[in-house]
Design a protein around this motif. Structure first.
Motif, short mmCIF file in Angstrom:
data_model
loop_
_atom_site.label_atom_id
_atom_site.label_comp_id
_atom_site.label_asym_id
_atom_site.label_seq_id
_atom_site.Cartn_x
_atom_site.Cartn_y
_atom_site.Cartn_z
N LEU A 65 69.83 64.30 19.35
CA LEU A 65 69.71 65.32 20.40
C LEU A 65 70.09 64.73 21.75
O LEU A 65 70.82 65.35 22.53
N ARG A 66 69.64 63.52 22.04
CA ARG A 66 69.94 62.88 23.31
C ARG A 66 71.45 62.67 23.47
O ARG A 66 72.02 62.94 24.52
N SER A 67 72.11 62.21 22.41
CA SER A 67 73.55 61.97 22.51
C SER A 67 74.31 63.28 22.69
O SER A 67 75.30 63.33 23.43
N GLN A 68 73.84 64.37 22.04
CA GLN A 68 74.49 65.66 22.23
C GLN A 68 74.33 66.16 23.66
O GLN A 68 75.27 66.68 24.26
N LEU A 69 73.13 65.99 24.22
CA LEU A 69 72.90 66.42 25.61
C LEU A 69 73.74 65.60 26.58
O LEU A 69 74.27 66.13 27.56
N GLU A 70 73.87 64.29 26.33
CA GLU A 70 74.69 63.45 27.20
C GLU A 70 76.14 63.88 27.16
O GLU A 70 76.83 63.91 28.18
N ARG A 71 76.64 64.25 25.98
CA ARG A 71 78.03 64.72 25.87
C ARG A 71 78.22 66.03 26.62
O ARG A 71 79.25 66.25 27.25
N GLN A 73 76.54 67.01 29.25
CA GLN A 73 76.51 66.75 30.68
C GLN A 73 77.83 66.18 31.17
O GLN A 73 78.26 66.45 32.28
N GLN A 74 78.49 65.39 30.35
CA GLN A 74 79.75 64.78 30.74
C GLN A 74 80.89 65.79 30.71
O GLN A 74 81.85 65.67 31.47
N ALA A 75 80.79 66.80 29.85
CA ALA A 75 81.85 67.80 29.75
C ALA A 75 81.77 68.75 30.95
O ALA A 75 80.68 69.07 31.42
N PRO A 76 82.90 69.18 31.46
CA PRO A 76 82.87 70.11 32.60
C PRO A 76 82.28 71.46 32.17
O PRO A 76 82.45 71.89 31.03
N ALA A 77 81.57 72.10 33.09
CA ALA A 77 80.95 73.39 32.79
C ALA A 77 82.05 74.44 32.61
O ALA A 77 83.05 74.42 33.35
N PRO A 78 81.88 75.35 31.67
CA PRO A 78 82.90 76.38 31.49
C PRO A 78 82.93 77.32 32.70
O PRO A 78 81.90 77.63 33.29
N ARG A 79 84.11 77.74 33.08
CA ARG A 79 84.27 78.64 34.23
C ARG A 79 83.96 80.07 33.80
O ARG A 79 84.32 80.48 32.71
N LEU A 80 83.31 80.79 34.69
CA LEU A 80 83.03 82.20 34.42
C LEU A 80 84.28 83.01 34.70
O LEU A 80 85.02 82.73 35.64
#
Length: 101
Positions: A65-71, A73-80
């Motif tokens: 779960l921690r590694s998924q959350l870290e990934r 956070q590193q990925a850019p947020a999707p644009r609306l």
């Protein structure tokens, strides 16, 4: 070391290995391949992959779960895209609208 062949176009193929199997193991492999509708070579590849995956150290659920959350956070947020079509307010009572308005 695996043998890497070149295709007719000059592009290198995936690495190849050569294995000598005892007769009994070959028969088991051939039977498993037939049962899965695979070639013997492909069945050997699948079994090797499964065996290697089992040898990998397993992560605990919290580490996974921690590694998924870290990934994330590193990925850019999707644009609306555009404005929302409808906004729902839960639990809030809106005053009635005046006729024609």
């Amino acid at each position: 070391m695996a043998t890497r062949q070149a295709s007719s176009s000059g592009k290198s193929k995936s690495p190849r290995i050569q294995v000598v199997l005892p007769e009994g193991l070959w028969e088991s492999l051939a039977a498993a391949a037939e049962a899965d509708s695979r070639t013997v070579s492909n069945m050997a590849k699948v079994l090797i992959q499964q065996g290697l995956e089992r040898r990998q150290p397993r992560q605990s659920k919290s580490e996974l779960l921690r590694s998924q959350l870290e990934r994330q956070q590193q990925a850019p947020a999707p644009r609306l895209r555009g404005r929302p079509r409808r906004i729902r307010l839960r639990g809030a009572q809106l005053p009635p609208m005046a006729p024609g308005g």
